[in-house]
Design an enzyme around this catalytic site. Structure first.
Site, PDB file in Angstrom:
ATOM      1  N   GLY A  40     -10.372  68.698  98.558  1.00 26.71           N
ATOM      2  CA  GLY A  40     -11.417  67.730  98.214  1.00 26.71           C
ATOM      3  C   GLY A  40     -12.328  68.322  97.157  1.00 26.71           C
ATOM      4  O   GLY A  40     -12.238  69.517  96.830  1.00 26.71           O
ATOM      5  N   LEU A  41     -13.203  67.492  96.652  1.00 22.36           N
ATOM      6  CA  LEU A  41     -14.122  67.915  95.586  1.00 22.36           C
ATOM      7  C   LEU A  41     -15.036  69.047  96.051  1.00 22.36           C
ATOM      8  O   LEU A  41     -15.240  69.228  97.255  1.00 22.36           O
ATOM      9  CB  LEU A  41     -14.997  66.722  95.168  1.00 22.36           C
ATOM     10  CG  LEU A  41     -14.295  65.542  94.499  1.00 22.36           C
ATOM     11  CD1 LEU A  41     -15.253  64.357  94.379  1.00 22.36           C
ATOM     12  CD2 LEU A  41     -13.769  65.937  93.118  1.00 22.36           C
ATOM     13  N   GLY A  43     -18.259  70.500  97.221  1.00 22.57           N
ATOM     14  CA  GLY A  43     -19.359  69.853  97.947  1.00 22.57           C
ATOM     15  C   GLY A  43     -18.916  68.763  98.910  1.00 22.57           C
ATOM     16  O   GLY A  43     -19.741  68.133  99.572  1.00 22.57           O
ATOM     17  N   ALA A  44     -17.598  68.553  99.009  1.00 22.96           N
ATOM     18  CA  ALA A  44     -17.090  67.489  99.894  1.00 22.96           C
ATOM     19  C   ALA A  44     -17.310  67.836 101.366  1.00 22.96           C
ATOM     20  O   ALA A  44     -17.407  66.947 102.219  1.00 22.96           O
ATOM     21  CB  ALA A  44     -15.609  67.246  99.620  1.00 22.96           C
ATOM     22  N   GLY A  45     -17.339  69.142 101.659  1.00 26.94           N
ATOM     23  CA  GLY A  45     -17.533  69.568 103.051  1.00 26.94           C
ATOM     24  C   GLY A  45     -16.335  70.315 103.630  1.00 26.94           C
ATOM     25  O   GLY A  45     -16.221  70.480 104.844  1.00 26.94           O
ATOM     26  N   SER A 114      -8.231  72.795  95.425  1.00 27.75           N
ATOM     27  CA  SER A 114      -6.804  72.528  95.136  1.00 27.75           C
ATOM     28  C   SER A 114      -6.596  71.108  94.602  1.00 27.75           C
ATOM     29  O   SER A 114      -6.006  70.258  95.280  1.00 27.75           O
ATOM     30  CB  SER A 114      -5.925  72.805  96.358  1.00 27.75           C
ATOM     31  OG  SER A 114      -6.475  72.325  97.555  1.00 27.75           O
TER      32      SER A 114
HETATM   33  N1  LIG Z   1     -20.338  65.528 106.940  1.00 30.37           N
HETATM   34  C1  LIG Z   1     -21.373  66.008 106.261  1.00 30.37           C
HETATM   35  N2  LIG Z   1     -22.534  65.337 106.260  1.00 30.37           N
HETATM   36  C2  LIG Z   1     -23.597  65.791 105.563  1.00 30.37           C
HETATM   37  N3  LIG Z   1     -23.606  66.939 104.838  1.00 30.37           N
HETATM   38  C3  LIG Z   1     -22.484  67.647 104.826  1.00 30.37           C
HETATM   39  C4  LIG Z   1     -21.317  67.234 105.531  1.00 30.37           C
HETATM   40  N4  LIG Z   1     -20.344  68.155 105.311  1.00 30.37           N
HETATM   41  C5  LIG Z   1     -20.884  69.090 104.502  1.00 30.37           C
HETATM   42  N5  LIG Z   1     -22.174  68.798 104.224  1.00 30.37           N
HETATM   43  C6  LIG Z   1     -23.064  69.569 103.344  1.00 30.37           C
HETATM   44  O1  LIG Z   1     -22.521  69.451 102.036  1.00 30.37           O
HETATM   45  C7  LIG Z   1     -22.659  70.676 101.328  1.00 30.37           C
HETATM   46  C8  LIG Z   1     -21.315  71.105 100.769  1.00 30.37           C
HETATM   47  O2  LIG Z   1     -20.444  71.439 101.843  1.00 30.37           O
HETATM   48  P1  LIG Z   1     -19.350  72.592 101.686  1.00 30.37           P
HETATM   49  O3  LIG Z   1     -19.946  73.834 101.162  1.00 30.37           O
HETATM   50  O4  LIG Z   1     -18.655  72.658 103.004  1.00 30.37           O
HETATM   51  O5  LIG Z   1     -18.393  71.949 100.594  1.00 30.37           O
HETATM   52  P2  LIG Z   1     -17.006  72.488 100.031  1.00 30.37           P
HETATM   53  O6  LIG Z   1     -16.092  71.313 100.028  1.00 30.37           O
HETATM   54  O7  LIG Z   1     -16.577  73.687 100.770  1.00 30.37           O
HETATM   55  O8  LIG Z   1     -17.369  72.833  98.538  1.00 30.37           O
HETATM   56  P3  LIG Z   1     -16.805  74.007  97.553  1.00 30.37           P
HETATM   57  O9  LIG Z   1     -15.456  73.531  97.067  1.00 30.37           O
HETATM   58  O10 LIG Z   1     -17.800  74.070  96.447  1.00 30.37           O
HETATM   59  O11 LIG Z   1     -16.728  75.274  98.342  1.00 30.37           O
HETATM   60  C9  LIG Z   1     -23.294  71.668 102.292  1.00 30.37           C
HETATM   61  O12 LIG Z   1     -24.666  71.766 102.000  1.00 30.37           O
HETATM   62  C10 LIG Z   1     -23.053  71.066 103.648  1.00 30.37           C
HETATM   63  O13 LIG Z   1     -24.063  71.403 104.561  1.00 30.37           O
END
Ligand SMILES: Nc1ncnc2c1ncn2[C@@H]1O[C@H](COP(=O)(O)OP(=O)(O)OP(=O)(O)O)[C@@H](O)[C@H]1O
Ligand SMILES: [Mg+2]
Length: 206
Positions: A40-41, A43-45, A114
């Site tokens: 996923g993008l 910041g997607a989580g 990815s």
């Molecule tokens: N379901 C959700 N609801 C609200 N906020 C969320 C949720 N999931 C993640 N976040 C918040 O979104 C932000 C980004 O999450 P995260 O770091 O897990 O993204 P990522 O997909 O791993 O990004 P990257 O590819 O940059 O590592 C964090 O601040 C996290 O707390």
């Protein structure tokens, strides 16, 4: 030789099968090994959900390992950059490591953007049927950009980072992911529950 082992080009490099094998290790751990590939993008989580899921699995007595994006680039892939070739090699190495860990009997979670279908397919092809679970963390770009915890979208919009996924580099969404998380509007706890349900349905955990 086990399933999904590619023969080496050099016929003198011969696979040695050992008595303590994947099936034994999986039975010992009371779970079916698999690789949950979160995509996923930025910041997607991915890291957040994969990390929370790993904690829940550990509470339930399961054996896991989380391979997370940037962490891998500090060691295993520190010699790689961000060219197309290097990104591909990055994913190939991670795929091989994930495969070794699944062979150790673990439930492997990985959290990498990815963005390309082809590279995710490359990892899928390394594993036996049913062991690669693509988890699409589907959060709209606008929401990711609003979160922007690392300030990367801001830099990408300002042109300080080039080829940023979702901005000036394509994200190819999975067509048929095993798990599709509508992650923009659900809580982390809800998303973890959906993943657990899917693992139970697939008899990876009981
Ligand atoms: N379901 C959700 N609801 C609200 N906020 C969320 C949720 N999931 C993640 N976040 C918040 O979104 C932000 C980004 O999450 P995260 O770091 O897990 O993204 P990522 O997909 O791993 O990004 P990257 O590819 O940059 O590592 C964090 O601040 C996290 O707390
Ligand atoms: Mg992350």
């Amino acid at each position: 030789m086990t399933a999904a082992v590619q023969p080496h080009d050099d016929e003198n490099v011969v696979w040695h099968s050992h008595q303590t094998d994947k099936a034994f290790r999986a039975k010992q751990k009371k779970q079916k090994p698999c690789v949950m590939w979160f995509t996923g993008l930025s910041g997607a989580g991915k890291s957040t959900v994969a990390g929370a899921l790993e904690s829940r699995l550990a509470e339930l007595g399961h054996h896991t390992y989380l391979l997370d994006g940037d962490n891998v680039r500090h060691g295993l892939c520190r010699d790689l950059g961000f060219s197309t070739e290097d990104r591909r090699e990055n994913i190939r190495r991670i795929g091989e490591v994930a495969k070794l860990m699944a062979d150790a009997g673990l439930i492997v979670l990985s959290a990498f953007i990815s963005p390309h279908r082809q590279e995710r397919q490359l990892v899928r092809d390394l594993l036996p049927e049913g062991e690669f679970l693509e988890v699409f963390v589907d959060t709209p770009l606008a929401e990711c950009e609003k979160r922007d915890p690392k300030g990367l979208y801001k830099k990408a919009r300002a042109g300080e980072i080039k080829q940023f996924t979702g901005i000036d580099s394509e994200y190819q969404a999975p067509e048929l992911p095993e798990i599709h998380l509508q992650a923009g509007e659900a809580s982390v706890a809800e998303l973890v529950e959906l993943c657990l349900e899917s693992l139970k349905q697939r008899q990876i955990i009981r």
